[in-house]
Design a protein around this motif. Sequence first.
Motif, PDB file in Angstrom:
ATOM      1  N   VAL A 185       9.214  19.443  12.793  1.00 21.89           N
ATOM      2  CA  VAL A 185      10.007  20.106  13.832  1.00 21.89           C
ATOM      3  C   VAL A 185       9.736  19.468  15.191  1.00 21.89           C
ATOM      4  O   VAL A 185       8.589  19.404  15.632  1.00 21.89           O
ATOM      5  CB  VAL A 185       9.655  21.614  13.893  1.00 21.89           C
ATOM      6  N   VAL A 186      10.800  18.988  15.814  1.00 25.43           N
ATOM      7  CA  VAL A 186      10.709  18.458  17.176  1.00 25.43           C
ATOM      8  C   VAL A 186      11.296  19.539  18.084  1.00 25.43           C
ATOM      9  O   VAL A 186      12.509  19.764  18.090  1.00 25.43           O
ATOM     10  CB  VAL A 186      11.489  17.134  17.319  1.00 25.43           C
ATOM     11  N   TRP A 187      10.405  20.246  18.790  1.00 28.38           N
ATOM     12  CA  TRP A 187      10.816  21.438  19.525  1.00 28.38           C
ATOM     13  C   TRP A 187      11.031  21.093  21.000  1.00 28.38           C
ATOM     14  O   TRP A 187      10.076  20.950  21.765  1.00 28.38           O
ATOM     15  CB  TRP A 187       9.731  22.519  19.385  1.00 28.38           C
ATOM     16  N   LEU A 188      12.316  20.954  21.396  1.00 24.06           N
ATOM     17  CA  LEU A 188      12.625  20.666  22.799  1.00 24.06           C
ATOM     18  C   LEU A 188      12.678  21.987  23.566  1.00 24.06           C
ATOM     19  O   LEU A 188      13.370  22.921  23.160  1.00 24.06           O
ATOM     20  CB  LEU A 188      13.966  19.953  22.927  1.00 24.06           C
ATOM     21  N   THR A 189      11.956  22.059  24.651  1.00 25.06           N
ATOM     22  CA  THR A 189      11.981  23.263  25.500  1.00 25.06           C
ATOM     23  C   THR A 189      12.226  22.833  26.943  1.00 25.06           C
ATOM     24  O   THR A 189      11.746  21.772  27.370  1.00 25.06           O
ATOM     25  CB  THR A 189      10.664  24.064  25.370  1.00 25.06           C
ATOM     26  N   GLY A 190      12.960  23.652  27.672  1.00 29.09           N
ATOM     27  CA  GLY A 190      13.237  23.326  29.078  1.00 29.09           C
ATOM     28  C   GLY A 190      14.302  24.253  29.634  1.00 29.09           C
ATOM     29  O   GLY A 190      14.964  24.992  28.885  1.00 29.09           O
ATOM     30  N   LEU A 191      14.462  24.175  30.924  1.00 30.90           N
ATOM     31  CA  LEU A 191      15.450  25.014  31.612  1.00 30.90           C
ATOM     32  C   LEU A 191      16.866  24.729  31.112  1.00 30.90           C
ATOM     33  O   LEU A 191      17.135  23.639  30.590  1.00 30.90           O
ATOM     34  CB  LEU A 191      15.397  24.731  33.121  1.00 30.90           C
ATOM     35  N   SER A 192      17.753  25.689  31.318  1.00 31.97           N
ATOM     36  CA  SER A 192      19.168  25.453  31.051  1.00 31.97           C
ATOM     37  C   SER A 192      19.625  24.282  31.929  1.00 31.97           C
ATOM     38  O   SER A 192      19.313  24.245  33.123  1.00 31.97           O
ATOM     39  CB  SER A 192      19.963  26.719  31.403  1.00 31.97           C
ATOM     40  N   GLY A 193      20.302  23.323  31.331  1.00 26.66           N
ATOM     41  CA  GLY A 193      20.777  22.167  32.087  1.00 26.66           C
ATOM     42  C   GLY A 193      19.751  21.046  32.220  1.00 26.66           C
ATOM     43  O   GLY A 193      20.037  20.005  32.815  1.00 26.66           O
ATOM     44  N   SER A 194      18.562  21.246  31.649  1.00 24.12           N
ATOM     45  CA  SER A 194      17.537  20.195  31.769  1.00 24.12           C
ATOM     46  C   SER A 194      17.901  18.982  30.911  1.00 24.12           C
ATOM     47  O   SER A 194      17.454  17.864  31.185  1.00 24.12           O
ATOM     48  CB  SER A 194      16.149  20.724  31.381  1.00 24.12           C
ATOM     49  N   GLY A 195      18.689  19.205  29.848  1.00 26.94           N
ATOM     50  CA  GLY A 195      19.133  18.073  29.020  1.00 26.94           C
ATOM     51  C   GLY A 195      18.717  18.167  27.560  1.00 26.94           C
ATOM     52  O   GLY A 195      18.838  17.179  26.823  1.00 26.94           O
ATOM     53  N   ALA A 211      12.312  21.602   7.753  1.00 28.04           N
ATOM     54  CA  ALA A 211      11.205  20.639   7.668  1.00 28.04           C
ATOM     55  C   ALA A 211      10.719  20.534   6.223  1.00 28.04           C
ATOM     56  O   ALA A 211      10.450  19.435   5.727  1.00 28.04           O
ATOM     57  CB  ALA A 211      10.077  21.056   8.600  1.00 28.04           C
ATOM     58  N   ASP A 212      10.632  21.670   5.537  1.00 25.99           N
ATOM     59  CA  ASP A 212      10.194  21.674   4.132  1.00 25.99           C
ATOM     60  C   ASP A 212      11.184  20.925   3.241  1.00 25.99           C
ATOM     61  O   ASP A 212      10.819  20.439   2.167  1.00 25.99           O
ATOM     62  CB  ASP A 212      10.041  23.116   3.611  1.00 25.99           C
ATOM     63  N   SER A 213      12.452  20.860   3.677  1.00 28.22           N
ATOM     64  CA  SER A 213      13.466  20.177   2.864  1.00 28.22           C
ATOM     65  C   SER A 213      13.492  18.672   3.136  1.00 28.22           C
ATOM     66  O   SER A 213      14.396  17.970   2.674  1.00 28.22           O
ATOM     67  CB  SER A 213      14.848  20.773   3.133  1.00 28.22           C
ATOM     68  N   GLY A 214      12.535  18.197   3.932  1.00 23.57           N
ATOM     69  CA  GLY A 214      12.439  16.751   4.187  1.00 23.57           C
ATOM     70  C   GLY A 214      13.199  16.303   5.427  1.00 23.57           C
ATOM     71  O   GLY A 214      13.353  15.099   5.658  1.00 23.57           O
ATOM     72  N   THR A 215      13.663  17.268   6.224  1.00 25.12           N
ATOM     73  CA  THR A 215      14.486  16.946   7.397  1.00 25.12           C
ATOM     74  C   THR A 215      13.651  16.903   8.672  1.00 25.12           C
ATOM     75  O   THR A 215      12.729  17.699   8.838  1.00 25.12           O
ATOM     76  CB  THR A 215      15.579  18.046   7.544  1.00 25.12           C
ATOM     77  N   ILE A 216      14.000  15.980   9.555  1.00 24.05           N
ATOM     78  CA  ILE A 216      13.457  16.025  10.918  1.00 24.05           C
ATOM     79  C   ILE A 216      14.402  16.932  11.693  1.00 24.05           C
ATOM     80  O   ILE A 216      15.580  16.592  11.885  1.00 24.05           O
ATOM     81  CB  ILE A 216      13.394  14.623  11.556  1.00 24.05           C
ATOM     82  N   VAL A 217      13.925  18.100  12.065  1.00 24.37           N
ATOM     83  CA  VAL A 217      14.789  19.060  12.747  1.00 24.37           C
ATOM     84  C   VAL A 217      14.499  19.041  14.242  1.00 24.37           C
ATOM     85  O   VAL A 217      13.347  19.107  14.667  1.00 24.37           O
ATOM     86  CB  VAL A 217      14.702  20.474  12.103  1.00 24.37           C
ATOM     87  N   LEU A 218      15.589  18.864  15.008  1.00 26.40           N
ATOM     88  CA  LEU A 218      15.484  18.832  16.468  1.00 26.40           C
ATOM     89  C   LEU A 218      15.989  20.182  16.966  1.00 26.40           C
ATOM     90  O   LEU A 218      17.142  20.547  16.677  1.00 26.40           O
ATOM     91  CB  LEU A 218      16.374  17.719  17.023  1.00 26.40           C
ATOM     92  N   SER A 239      -0.051  21.698  10.492  1.00 28.87           N
ATOM     93  CA  SER A 239      -0.633  20.979  11.621  1.00 28.87           C
ATOM     94  C   SER A 239      -0.086  19.549  11.694  1.00 28.87           C
ATOM     95  O   SER A 239      -0.018  18.850  10.678  1.00 28.87           O
ATOM     96  CB  SER A 239      -2.152  20.970  11.438  1.00 28.87           C
ATOM     97  N   GLY A 240       0.347  19.161  12.867  1.00 30.76           N
ATOM     98  CA  GLY A 240       0.874  17.809  13.059  1.00 30.76           C
ATOM     99  C   GLY A 240       2.367  17.690  12.803  1.00 30.76           C
ATOM    100  O   GLY A 240       2.978  16.682  13.145  1.00 30.76           O
ATOM    101  N   ASP A 241       2.959  18.737  12.206  1.00 30.79           N
ATOM    102  CA  ASP A 241       4.392  18.668  11.885  1.00 30.79           C
ATOM    103  C   ASP A 241       5.244  19.390  12.917  1.00 30.79           C
ATOM    104  O   ASP A 241       6.455  19.584  12.722  1.00 30.79           O
ATOM    105  CB  ASP A 241       4.666  19.264  10.492  1.00 30.79           C
ATOM    106  N   PHE A 242       4.615  19.843  14.008  1.00 29.96           N
ATOM    107  CA  PHE A 242       5.335  20.516  15.091  1.00 29.96           C
ATOM    108  C   PHE A 242       5.056  19.756  16.383  1.00 29.96           C
ATOM    109  O   PHE A 242       3.908  19.631  16.813  1.00 29.96           O
ATOM    110  CB  PHE A 242       4.849  21.965  15.224  1.00 29.96           C
ATOM    111  N   LEU A 243       6.102  19.222  16.977  1.00 26.62           N
ATOM    112  CA  LEU A 243       5.948  18.478  18.229  1.00 26.62           C
ATOM    113  C   LEU A 243       6.645  19.243  19.346  1.00 26.62           C
ATOM    114  O   LEU A 243       7.872  19.428  19.303  1.00 26.62           O
ATOM    115  CB  LEU A 243       6.560  17.085  18.110  1.00 26.62           C
ATOM    116  N   GLU A 244       5.868  19.706  20.303  1.00 22.35           N
ATOM    117  CA  GLU A 244       6.447  20.425  21.439  1.00 22.35           C
ATOM    118  C   GLU A 244       6.814  19.388  22.510  1.00 22.35           C
ATOM    119  O   GLU A 244       5.955  18.645  22.992  1.00 22.35           O
ATOM    120  CB  GLU A 244       5.418  21.430  21.980  1.00 22.35           C
TER     121      GLU A 244
END
Length: 197
Positions: free
Chosen positions: A27-37, A94-101, A121-126
Amino acid sequence: MDSNIVWHQATIEPKDYRSKNGHHSGVVWLTGLSGSGKSSIANQVNKKLYERGIQSYILDGDNIRHGLNADLGFKPEDRKENIRRIGEVAKLFADSGTIVLTAFISPYQEDRDRVRDIIDSGDFLEVHVDCPLSECEYRDPKGLYKKARTGEIKGFTGIDSPYEAPDSPELVLESNAYSVDECAEQLISFLEKNEWL
Ligand SMILES: Nc1ncnc2c1ncn2[C@@H]1O[C@H](COP(=O)(O)OS(=O)(=O)O)[C@@H](OP(=O)(O)O)[C@H]1O
Ligand SMILES: Nc1ncnc2c1ncn2[C@@H]1O[C@H](COP(=O)(O)OP(=O)(O)O)[C@@H](O)[C@H]1O
């Protein structure tokens, strides 16, 4: 949870999907303000991964709120439940083998940490899509900051609802200093360095 519900062990496991796909998943977890991109960067990364034959997928705030989480608003407890459900869905991908953004404001550190806790552990990127509020407000791609300033929208993140920047994100993308494409390349380089690709 009902004690009569027993976990069924799957025959094909995440490692099997990863081995078939020839790359890591998580899981690639993008966090940020509305409009940050968040959405723009997630889509650019997804396109580049798709072109390389990588199994990836985007979960995006506005879209999920049209369906799965259509019953939720923007009160803190609704945002918490929003992130909890998305975390569970992201884990399945993620369990299904997908890189989820994922592209959600996810303003509370506690809620993001709870997602991290359910993923290996290691499979979650903030990833903090870091952009000053003034720039997000200037961009105002959906005209929502304008509405928040006039009081038409109440509890808008960054205006009258908090945003807690990540304590220790794996990656920071400065979307005010780099283009969408440069931010996407920085994220892909990070995935390569961490042997996800
Ligand atoms: N009150 C309020 N605060 C913040 N955002 C608002 C609000 N009302 C509507 N919107 C729109 O909803 C999008 C954010 O949804 P999320 O699911 O990402 O929010 S959260 O993670 O639960 O905080 C957000 O999308 P993005 O601009 O893509 O971030 C907004 O378009
Ligand atoms: N480096 C950048 N990264 C992401 N978006 C950028 C960048 N520079 C300018 N933008 C613009 O900012 C806006 C961000 O909107 P969006 O991707 O919907 O953000 P979010 O999903 O965080 O609300 C878009 O209009 C996009 O073209």
